[in-house]
Design an enzyme around this catalytic site. Structure first.
Site, mmCIF file in Angstrom:
data_model
loop_
_atom_site.group_PDB
_atom_site.id
_atom_site.type_symbol
_atom_site.label_atom_id
_atom_site.label_comp_id
_atom_site.label_asym_id
_atom_site.label_seq_id
_atom_site.Cartn_x
_atom_site.Cartn_y
_atom_site.Cartn_z
ATOM 1 C CG ASP A 10 -8.823 -3.482 -4.432
ATOM 2 O OD1 ASP A 10 -8.269 -2.852 -3.514
ATOM 3 O OD2 ASP A 10 -9.597 -4.444 -4.230
ATOM 4 C CE1 TYR A 47 -12.828 -8.003 1.588
ATOM 5 C CE2 TYR A 47 -11.190 -9.588 0.827
ATOM 6 C CZ TYR A 47 -11.552 -8.542 1.650
ATOM 7 O OH TYR A 47 -10.647 -8.039 2.549
ATOM 8 N NE ARG A 53 -7.070 4.707 2.379
ATOM 9 C CZ ARG A 53 -7.794 3.740 2.943
ATOM 10 N NH1 ARG A 53 -9.022 3.976 3.331
ATOM 11 N NH2 ARG A 53 -7.284 2.559 3.149
ATOM 12 N NE ARG A 79 -4.133 -1.663 0.203
ATOM 13 C CZ ARG A 79 -5.219 -1.887 0.955
ATOM 14 N NH1 ARG A 79 -5.547 -1.052 1.900
ATOM 15 N NH2 ARG A 79 -5.973 -2.914 0.720
ATOM 16 N NE ARG A 137 -9.510 8.937 -2.212
ATOM 17 C CZ ARG A 137 -9.658 8.685 -0.918
ATOM 18 N NH1 ARG A 137 -9.628 7.443 -0.481
ATOM 19 N NH2 ARG A 137 -9.825 9.659 -0.048
HETATM 20 O O1 CP3 Z 1 -0.129 -1.907 -2.421
HETATM 21 C C1 CP3 Z 1 -0.371 -1.010 -3.246
HETATM 22 O O2 CP3 Z 1 -0.003 0.173 -3.116
HETATM 23 C C2 CP3 Z 1 -1.060 -1.411 -4.553
HETATM 24 C C3 CP3 Z 1 -2.458 -1.266 -4.630
HETATM 25 C C4 CP3 Z 1 -3.342 -2.170 -3.794
HETATM 26 C C5 CP3 Z 1 -4.565 -1.730 -3.237
HETATM 27 N N1 CP3 Z 1 -5.204 -2.811 -2.714
HETATM 28 C C6 CP3 Z 1 -5.067 -0.363 -3.279
HETATM 29 C C7 CP3 Z 1 -6.143 0.044 -2.356
HETATM 30 C C8 CP3 Z 1 -3.219 -3.533 -3.511
HETATM 31 C C9 CP3 Z 1 -2.070 -4.488 -3.797
HETATM 32 C C10 CP3 Z 1 -4.414 -3.923 -2.840
HETATM 33 C C11 CP3 Z 1 -4.681 -5.299 -2.439
HETATM 34 C C12 CP3 Z 1 -5.911 -5.600 -1.676
HETATM 35 N N2 CP3 Z 1 -7.147 -5.044 -1.827
HETATM 36 C C13 CP3 Z 1 -6.000 -6.612 -0.694
HETATM 37 C C14 CP3 Z 1 -4.881 -7.554 -0.305
HETATM 38 C C15 CP3 Z 1 -3.882 -6.914 0.584
HETATM 39 C C16 CP3 Z 1 -4.375 -6.597 1.977
HETATM 40 O O3 CP3 Z 1 -4.502 -5.413 2.262
HETATM 41 O O4 CP3 Z 1 -4.594 -7.540 2.745
HETATM 42 C C17 CP3 Z 1 -7.319 -6.609 -0.218
HETATM 43 C C18 CP3 Z 1 -7.880 -7.517 0.855
HETATM 44 C C19 CP3 Z 1 -8.036 -5.626 -0.952
HETATM 45 C C20 CP3 Z 1 -9.480 -5.296 -0.866
HETATM 46 C C21 CP3 Z 1 -9.686 -3.922 -0.387
HETATM 47 N N3 CP3 Z 1 -9.383 -2.798 -1.103
HETATM 48 C C22 CP3 Z 1 -10.220 -3.529 0.866
HETATM 49 C C23 CP3 Z 1 -10.674 -4.475 1.953
HETATM 50 C C24 CP3 Z 1 -10.223 -2.139 0.859
HETATM 51 C C25 CP3 Z 1 -10.808 -1.247 1.923
HETATM 52 C C26 CP3 Z 1 -9.951 -1.212 3.128
HETATM 53 C C27 CP3 Z 1 -9.117 0.022 3.147
HETATM 54 O O5 CP3 Z 1 -7.917 -0.081 3.400
HETATM 55 O O6 CP3 Z 1 -9.705 1.088 2.882
HETATM 56 C C28 CP3 Z 1 -9.653 -1.691 -0.347
HETATM 57 C C29 CP3 Z 1 -9.448 -0.298 -0.777
HETATM 58 C C30 CP3 Z 1 -8.082 0.090 -1.248
HETATM 59 N N4 CP3 Z 1 -7.287 -0.661 -2.071
HETATM 60 C C31 CP3 Z 1 -7.434 1.327 -0.996
HETATM 61 C C32 CP3 Z 1 -6.224 1.301 -1.694
HETATM 62 C C33 CP3 Z 1 -5.200 2.400 -1.776
HETATM 63 C C34 CP3 Z 1 -8.008 2.460 -0.188
HETATM 64 C C35 CP3 Z 1 -9.117 3.071 -0.975
HETATM 65 C C36 CP3 Z 1 -9.128 4.571 -0.991
HETATM 66 O O7 CP3 Z 1 -8.163 5.211 -1.485
HETATM 67 O O8 CP3 Z 1 -10.146 5.123 -0.573
#
Ligand code: CP3
Length: 344
Positions: free
Chosen positions: A75, A152, A29, A25, A38
Site C-alpha cells: 500500500d 493522507y 476484495r 487493484r 486476508r
Molecule cells: O493494485 C494492486 O492490486 C496492488 C496493491 C495496492 C493496494 N493499494 C492494495 C489495497 C495498491 C497499488 C494500492 C495503492 C493505494 N493505496 C492508493 C493509490 C491508488 C488509488 O487507489 O488511488 C491509495 C490512495 C491507497 C490508500 C488506501 N489503501 C486507501 C484509501 C484504502 C482504503 C480504500 C479501500 O479501497 O478500501 C486502502 C486499502 C487497500 N489497499 C485495499 C487494498 C486491496 C483494501 C483493503 C482490504 O483488503 O480491506
C-alpha cells in the site's frame, strides 16, 4: 537482447497488435480467494507485511486470468508508516494515520534512509514474486507520489477534497515543502530497493493530483515526480516508470516529457480518442476503462473495451482501468473484459 515481455515492449514504445493487460487493484476484495487469504493473515496491514501471503495474493489474479503484469501487493501508506507515522485501517472506512500539522510533528519523523528495516518484508515479497511469477509476466513495484501521500499524512485519513493538505501548503508552504522533500527522498530509497529486489517496472500513484491547479500542479505533482524519476533513472536506467497523475485532465499533455516518465496512466475523465491525439504521441499510455463497467458488465463493457483498444491502436498502449477495480465488481466481468481486448 530482444525484449520479450509484452508490457516491457509497450513501455519501450512498441505498438503491439493486442495491448498487454493488467488492472489496478487486481488483487483485491472482488476475488473470493483474496478475501480468504486476508482472513488468514488477520487484517489488511498484516497481509501487506506477511511476505508469503502478500506474494500469494499478488499471484491469485495471475493464476485466474493470466494478466500480462502483476503489481506487488502492498500500500502507498506503508512508506509514511516507515517514516514514523502511526497507521491503521478502520474496516469499511479506510486508513487512519497520526497527523502532521506542525514543525514538531515533522521533526519526529525519521530520516529517509531509515525506512528499510520496516519495509524489509516488502522487498522480500518482491524477491518471492520474481521466483514464482510465470516468465512472461512483468512485475510492477510502486509507491504513492509525494502529494497524494502527503494528503493522507496531513489529514490523517482520506478526504474528499484534500482540504487539510491544501490548507497547510497555503498557510505554511515551508513546512509543507519539507514533508514533500522527505517523501521524495523516502520514495527514492523505497523504490530503489524494490528494483534491486526484482521489480521490473515502477508505478507512481498520484491519485489526488487532480485537485492541484496551475502552479501548484507543477510544484507538488510534476516537480516531485520528476525528482523521483531522475534519481531512479540515474541508478536504474533500464527500469521503466509509469506515472499516474489521476485527474490531471489537460495536464496529462506533456506530463511524460516533463517528468521523464516512460508511460502516463490516464483515468476515465478523458476519452481514449483525446488521449490518442494529445498524450500518446509522446509515448506509451495506459488506461482508461471506467471501473464501473466491471460491476455492470454486459454489452456496454465489451463495446467500451473495444472502443478504447481501437482508439489507442495507433501507438504503444497498455490496457487498464481508469482507477482501481472495486469490491462490488464481478470476477466474470474481468474475464469478459480480457476476452474483449484479446479479440478486439
Ligand atoms: O493494485 C494492486 O492490486 C496492488 C496493491 C495496492 C493496494 N493499494 C492494495 C489495497 C495498491 C497499488 C494500492 C495503492 C493505494 N493505496 C492508493 C493509490 C491508488 C488509488 O487507489 O488511488 C491509495 C490512495 C491507497 C490508500 C488506501 N489503501 C486507501 C484509501 C484504502 C482504503 C480504500 C479501500 O479501497 O478500501 C486502502 C486499502 C487497500 N489497499 C485495499 C487494498 C486491496 C483494501 C483493503 C482490504 O483488503 O480491506
Amino acid at each position: 537482447m530482444a525484449q520479450q515481455k509484452t508490457i516491457l515492449r509497450a513501455l519501450a514504445g512498441e505498438r503491439l497488435p493486442t495491448p498487454p493487460i493488467w488492472m489496478m487493484r487486481q488483487a483485491g476484495r472482488y476475488l473470493p480467494e483474496y478475501r480468504a487469504t486476508r482472513a488468514q493473515a488477520g487484517d489488511f496491514l498484516s497481509l501487506c507485511y506477511n511476505s508469503e501471503l502478500a506474494a500469494e495474493v499478488t499471484l491469485q489474479p495471475i493464476r485466474r486470468y493470466g494478466f500480462d503484469a502483476s503489481i506487488l501487493f502492498a500500500d502507498i501508506l506503508l512508506l509514511p508508516q516507515a517514516l514514523g507515522a502511526d497507521l491503521w485501517f478502520v474496516t469499511g472506512e479506510g486508513p487512519r494515520l497520526s497527523t502532521i500539522q506542525s514543525q514538531a510533528d515533522f521533526d519526529a519523523l525519521i530520516p529517509a534512509n531509515g525506512v528499510h528495516d520496516k519495509l524489509a518484508p516488502i522487498y522480500e515479497t518482491v524477491r518471492i514474486l520474481r521466483r514464482e511469477l510465470p516468465s512472461e509476466t512483468t512485475l510492477i513495484g510502486f509507491a504513492g507520489a509525494p502529494w497524494t501521500v502527503a494528503t493522507y499524512m496531513v489529514a490523517g485519513r482520506g478526504t474528499p477534497d484534500q482540504g487539510p493538505a491544501h490548507q497547510l501548503k497555503d498557510e505554511n508552504p515551508a513546512l509543507f515543502q519539507q514533508i514533500i522533500d522527505r517523501l521524495v527522498d523516502g520514495t527514492i530509497e523505497y523504490l530503489s530497493q524494490q528494483i534491486q529486489a526484482g521489480a521490473e517496472v515502477i508505478k507512481l500513484f498520484d491519485s489526488w493530483a487532480g485537485s492541484l491547479k496551475g502552479a501548484d500542479f507543477d510544484r507538488y505533482a510534476l516537480e516531485p515526480t520528476k525528482r523521483i524519476i531522475s534519481a531512479l533513472k540515474e541508478k536504474h536506467p533500464d527500469t521503466p516508470i509509469i506515472a499516474f497523475p489521476r485527474g490531471a485532465g489537460a495536464r496529462y499533455v506533456g506530463f511524460a516529457k516533463a517528468t521523464g516518465a516512460d508511460c502516463v496512466a490516464v483515468d476515465d475523465s478523458v476519452t481514449a480518442e483525446w488521449v490518442a491525439q494529445n498524450v500518446q504521441p509522446d509515448g506509451c499510455v495506459q488506461g482508461n476503462l471506467a471501473s464501473s463497467h466491471m460491476v455492470t458488465g454486459g454489452e456496454n463493457l465489451v463495446s467500451e473495451t473495444r472502443r478504447i483498444v481501437k482508439a489507442l491502436s495507433g501507438g504503444p498502449h497498455i490496457f487498464n482501468l481508469g482507477h482501481g477495480i472495486t469490491p462490488d465488481a464481478s470476477p466474470e466481468n474481468v474475464q469478459l473484459m480480457i476476452d474483449a481486448v484479446r479479440s478486439a
